[in-house]
Design a protein around this motif. Structure first.
Motif, PDB file in Angstrom:
ATOM      1  N   GLN A  72      28.873 -24.259 -33.079  1.00 40.12           N
ATOM      2  CA  GLN A  72      29.555 -24.174 -31.792  1.00 40.12           C
ATOM      3  C   GLN A  72      30.835 -24.996 -31.891  1.00 40.12           C
ATOM      4  OE1 GLN A  72      28.509 -26.227 -27.665  1.00 40.12           O
ATOM      5  NE2 GLN A  72      27.064 -24.565 -28.071  1.00 40.12           N
ATOM      6  N   ASN A  73      31.859 -24.645 -31.112  1.00 46.52           N
ATOM      7  CA  ASN A  73      33.116 -25.389 -31.203  1.00 46.52           C
ATOM      8  C   ASN A  73      32.962 -26.854 -30.814  1.00 46.52           C
ATOM      9  OD1 ASN A  73      32.694 -24.551 -28.525  1.00 46.52           O
ATOM     10  ND2 ASN A  73      34.871 -24.328 -28.076  1.00 46.52           N
ATOM     11  N   SER A  74      31.938 -27.195 -30.035  1.00 49.01           N
ATOM     12  CA  SER A  74      31.698 -28.602 -29.710  1.00 49.01           C
ATOM     13  C   SER A  74      31.380 -29.419 -30.953  1.00 49.01           C
ATOM     14  CB  SER A  74      30.553 -28.740 -28.700  1.00 49.01           C
ATOM     15  OG  SER A  74      29.339 -28.244 -29.254  1.00 49.01           O
ATOM     16  N   GLY A  75      30.946 -28.745 -32.018  1.00 45.74           N
ATOM     17  CA  GLY A  75      30.618 -29.438 -33.260  1.00 45.74           C
ATOM     18  C   GLY A  75      31.819 -29.696 -34.158  1.00 45.74           C
ATOM     19  N   LEU A  76      33.003 -29.223 -33.760  1.00 46.22           N
ATOM     20  CA  LEU A  76      34.187 -29.447 -34.588  1.00 46.22           C
ATOM     21  C   LEU A  76      34.447 -30.937 -34.814  1.00 46.22           C
ATOM     22  CD1 LEU A  76      36.827 -26.779 -33.463  1.00 46.22           C
ATOM     23  CD2 LEU A  76      36.006 -27.187 -35.781  1.00 46.22           C
ATOM     24  N   GLY A  77      34.140 -31.743 -33.798  1.00 46.15           N
ATOM     25  CA  GLY A  77      34.359 -33.179 -33.938  1.00 46.15           C
ATOM     26  C   GLY A  77      33.579 -33.769 -35.098  1.00 46.15           C
ATOM     27  N   ASN A  78      32.369 -33.249 -35.336  1.00 48.84           N
ATOM     28  CA  ASN A  78      31.556 -33.742 -36.448  1.00 48.84           C
ATOM     29  C   ASN A  78      32.095 -33.317 -37.809  1.00 48.84           C
ATOM     30  OD1 ASN A  78      29.575 -35.135 -34.977  1.00 48.84           O
ATOM     31  ND2 ASN A  78      28.407 -33.262 -34.607  1.00 48.84           N
ATOM     32  N   THR A  79      32.992 -32.329 -37.819  1.00 47.26           N
ATOM     33  CA  THR A  79      33.490 -31.793 -39.093  1.00 47.26           C
ATOM     34  C   THR A  79      34.827 -32.390 -39.519  1.00 47.26           C
ATOM     35  OG1 THR A  79      34.807 -29.959 -38.157  1.00 47.26           O
ATOM     36  CG2 THR A  79      32.448 -29.577 -38.464  1.00 47.26           C
ATOM     37  N   ILE A  80      35.520 -33.063 -38.612  1.00 50.96           N
ATOM     38  CA  ILE A  80      36.910 -33.437 -38.889  1.00 50.96           C
ATOM     39  C   ILE A  80      37.048 -34.343 -40.107  1.00 50.96           C
ATOM     40  CG2 ILE A  80      38.865 -34.772 -37.989  1.00 50.96           C
ATOM     41  CD1 ILE A  80      38.329 -33.471 -35.263  1.00 50.96           C
ATOM     42  N   ASN A  81      36.182 -35.352 -40.234  1.00 47.35           N
ATOM     43  CA  ASN A  81      36.311 -36.240 -41.387  1.00 47.35           C
ATOM     44  C   ASN A  81      36.114 -35.517 -42.718  1.00 47.35           C
ATOM     45  OD1 ASN A  81      34.667 -38.221 -43.392  1.00 47.35           O
ATOM     46  ND2 ASN A  81      36.388 -39.275 -42.432  1.00 47.35           N
ATOM     47  N   GLN A 119      39.425 -25.568 -24.217  1.00 47.73           N
ATOM     48  CA  GLN A 119      40.879 -25.583 -24.049  1.00 47.73           C
ATOM     49  C   GLN A 119      41.607 -25.996 -25.323  1.00 47.73           C
ATOM     50  OE1 GLN A 119      41.322 -28.322 -20.807  1.00 47.73           O
ATOM     51  NE2 GLN A 119      40.932 -26.784 -19.216  1.00 47.73           N
ATOM     52  N   ILE A 120      40.992 -26.879 -26.114  1.00 50.29           N
ATOM     53  CA  ILE A 120      41.705 -27.466 -27.254  1.00 50.29           C
ATOM     54  C   ILE A 120      41.254 -26.934 -28.613  1.00 50.29           C
ATOM     55  CG2 ILE A 120      42.108 -29.592 -25.951  1.00 50.29           C
ATOM     56  CD1 ILE A 120      39.939 -30.940 -27.676  1.00 50.29           C
ATOM     57  N   THR A 121      40.328 -25.983 -28.634  1.00 54.44           N
ATOM     58  CA  THR A 121      39.780 -25.526 -29.915  1.00 54.44           C
ATOM     59  C   THR A 121      40.858 -24.948 -30.829  1.00 54.44           C
ATOM     60  OG1 THR A 121      37.579 -25.119 -29.005  1.00 54.44           O
ATOM     61  CG2 THR A 121      38.175 -23.905 -30.997  1.00 54.44           C
ATOM     62  N   GLN A 122      41.704 -24.084 -30.300  1.00 52.33           N
ATOM     63  CA  GLN A 122      42.753 -23.492 -31.131  1.00 52.33           C
ATOM     64  C   GLN A 122      43.719 -24.557 -31.643  1.00 52.33           C
ATOM     65  OE1 GLN A 122      43.795 -20.573 -28.006  1.00 52.33           O
ATOM     66  NE2 GLN A 122      43.654 -19.019 -29.614  1.00 52.33           N
ATOM     67  N   GLN A 123      44.063 -25.506 -30.754  1.00 49.81           N
ATOM     68  CA  GLN A 123      44.973 -26.583 -31.175  1.00 49.81           C
ATOM     69  C   GLN A 123      44.353 -27.444 -32.267  1.00 49.81           C
ATOM     70  OE1 GLN A 123      44.351 -25.523 -28.081  1.00 49.81           O
ATOM     71  NE2 GLN A 123      45.861 -26.277 -26.594  1.00 49.81           N
ATOM     72  N   GLN A 124      43.031 -27.669 -32.171  1.00 47.18           N
ATOM     73  CA  GLN A 124      42.354 -28.447 -33.218  1.00 47.18           C
ATOM     74  C   GLN A 124      42.474 -27.764 -34.571  1.00 47.18           C
ATOM     75  OE1 GLN A 124      38.469 -28.874 -31.154  1.00 47.18           O
ATOM     76  NE2 GLN A 124      38.609 -31.035 -31.662  1.00 47.18           N
ATOM     77  N   LEU A 125      42.229 -26.477 -34.602  1.00 45.02           N
ATOM     78  CA  LEU A 125      42.334 -25.731 -35.853  1.00 45.02           C
ATOM     79  C   LEU A 125      43.767 -25.749 -36.376  1.00 45.02           C
ATOM     80  CD1 LEU A 125      39.998 -22.710 -35.013  1.00 45.02           C
ATOM     81  CD2 LEU A 125      39.498 -24.611 -36.564  1.00 45.02           C
ATOM     82  N   ASP A 126      44.738 -25.641 -35.453  1.00 46.57           N
ATOM     83  CA  ASP A 126      46.144 -25.691 -35.859  1.00 46.57           C
ATOM     84  C   ASP A 126      46.490 -27.055 -36.463  1.00 46.57           C
ATOM     85  OD1 ASP A 126      46.661 -23.097 -35.041  1.00 46.57           O
ATOM     86  OD2 ASP A 126      47.309 -23.682 -33.034  1.00 46.57           O
ATOM     87  N   VAL A 127      46.051 -28.135 -35.798  1.00 43.58           N
ATOM     88  CA  VAL A 127      46.349 -29.483 -36.294  1.00 43.58           C
ATOM     89  C   VAL A 127      45.707 -29.709 -37.655  1.00 43.58           C
ATOM     90  CG1 VAL A 127      45.883 -31.937 -35.897  1.00 43.58           C
ATOM     91  CG2 VAL A 127      46.756 -30.522 -34.037  1.00 43.58           C
ATOM     92  N   LEU A 128      44.504 -29.184 -37.830  1.00 42.09           N
ATOM     93  CA  LEU A 128      43.802 -29.333 -39.107  1.00 42.09           C
ATOM     94  C   LEU A 128      44.389 -28.442 -40.201  1.00 42.09           C
ATOM     95  CD1 LEU A 128      40.129 -29.410 -37.754  1.00 42.09           C
ATOM     96  CD2 LEU A 128      41.338 -31.329 -38.817  1.00 42.09           C
ATOM     97  N   GLY A 129      45.277 -27.532 -39.810  1.00 45.92           N
ATOM     98  CA  GLY A 129      45.866 -26.628 -40.787  1.00 45.92           C
ATOM     99  C   GLY A 129      44.897 -25.592 -41.303  1.00 45.92           C
ATOM    100  N   ILE A 130      43.943 -25.195 -40.470  1.00 49.53           N
ATOM    101  CA  ILE A 130      42.928 -24.223 -40.885  1.00 49.53           C
ATOM    102  C   ILE A 130      43.321 -22.834 -40.383  1.00 49.53           C
ATOM    103  CG2 ILE A 130      40.516 -23.514 -40.616  1.00 49.53           C
ATOM    104  CD1 ILE A 130      39.768 -26.459 -40.455  1.00 49.53           C
TER     105      ILE A 130
END
Length: 380
Positions: A72-81, A119-130
């Motif tokens: 789920q997109n809520s789990g993106l935070g656990n993947t960032i590192n 709201q921020i899921t797309q921006q997160q992927l953009d910032v991560l360069g994914i």
């Protein structure tokens, strides 16, 4: 709608036949197909999303083939590192395909805990360069997938598919592997019994999903004010929140109502709890051996020794029950033992899978819930 079978078949044609991830209600039909189709050597339900990224990294290092990570997109935070410090092309360059359920998509009604993340899921992927694509029920996978997967292989990098609500169709033959669970007590029954044996002065923090929903409805049925903190988001952090409360409220009994999936997600918190000497903390683990709130996919909680884990983490004591009589008996022993305890107690409550089909959701807002809990906590 998109067929899970076709989706997995197309991925297999591109060398993607191994799956790691955390179940999601929006991806329920896909998760059910994966769980029913792939054996344990090709599919692992992980403790958290970072765990899944790590396993996909190791899979590529060992096999030379990328893997699929679902969440789920809520789990993106656990993947960032692990994504930024391991998988990124500027570090090791680990190709993998992330399949992400888009909860809280703008202009799509959802629960409060999903709104900001959506709201921020797309921006997160953009910032991560994914690099990513978005699919829905009308997507033509034969056209959408190949360019993305070619980018993954050419750039040796993670890529993602953002999945909108109601994208995957149900498959009649697909259901999650059954959980061998002979318990007869439901979670709602266990919660009702626990509340019935409490004084009302306790400070209760309940885990995300159906536990908090049932707790809220029990309070309503009993005409009681809801002063419990309903952890509607942040899966896996119920115990940590409870520890924070217990530290600043040493004269109040603090109860963490946890689930087995939540406990497993951030299991390191048990070691911190055991070392905390918080003698006013009771950690209740409602163990139905599955991710009940997102489709019933199995956890590993039926095959591990929670007693040994708790005592090994220096909890002061461990109790267990599997029916209403043993719950009442164990709770009485816990309350009697607490004055002599020098640390937290873990109480494993074994329950059956499932919940009422008409189970509602809290009618109070998260802010209202927070304020009610804080007012209750300040009433010494």
């Amino acid at each position: 709608m998109v067929s899970p079978e076709l989706f997995c078949h197309l991925l297999a044609q591109h060398g993607l036949s191994n799956y790691y991830g955390v179940p999601d209600s929006l991806l329920k039909n896909l998760c059910a197909y994966i769980d029913s189709t792939f054996e344990s050597n090709a599919h692992v339900i992980t403790a958290n999303e970072g765990n899944a990224i790590g396993m996909a990294t190791g899979h590529y290092l060992g096999a030379g083939q990328p893997a699929v990570v679902y969440m789920q997109n809520s789990g993106l935070g656990n993947t960032i590192n692990p994504l930024t410090s391991l998988a990124d092309p500027e570090v090791y360059g680990i190709p993998m395909l992330m399949v992400i359920g888009w909860r809280g998509e703008p202009n799509v009604k959802d629960e409060p805990q999903h709104v900001k993340q959506g709201q921020i899921t797309q921006q997160q992927l953009d910032v991560l360069g994914i690099p990513y694509i978005t699919i829905d029920s009308g997507s033509i996978l034969e056209d959408a997938l190949p360019p993305l997967l070619e980018t993954m292989k050419t750039n040796t990098c993670p890529v993602a598919i953002l999945v909108r609500k109601d994208t995957f169709s149900a498959t009649d033959s697909a259901s999650s592997k059954s959980v061998e669970n002979r318990c007869e007590m439901s979670r709602e029954e266990a919660l009702s019994l626990l509340l019935g044996n409490m004084s009302g002065a306790e400070l209760i923090i309940s885990t995300t999903g159906k536990t908090s929903r049932e707790l809220f409805e029990i309070r309503q049925t009993n005409n009681q004010d809801n002063t419990d903190f309903l952890t509607v988001g942040g899966m896996g952090h119920t115990l940590s929140i409870a520890m924070g409360v217990a530290r600043v409220k040493p004269n109040r009994q603090v109860i963490a109502l946890d689930g087995d999936g939540s406990m497993l997600m951030h299991m390191g918190a048990l070691a911190i709890a055991g070392a905390s000497n918080l003698d006013n903390l009771i950690h209740v683990v409602l163990n139905n051996q599955c991710h009940d709130s997102v489709g019933g996919q199995p956890t590993v909680a039926g095959g591990i020794d929670i007693e040994s884990i708790a005592l090994g983490c220096k909890y002061d004591a461990y109790y267990c029950c599997d029916d209403s009589d043993s719950l009442t008996e164990a709770w009485s022993k816990i309350i009697a033992a607490m004055p002599q305890c020098k640390g937290p107690i873990l109480f494993e409550v074994k329950i059956k899978q499932g919940a009422r089909s008409d189970l509602g959701r809290p009618t109070s807002t998260p802010i209202e819930n927070k304020l009610a809990f804080m007012q209750h906590s300040h009433g010494e």
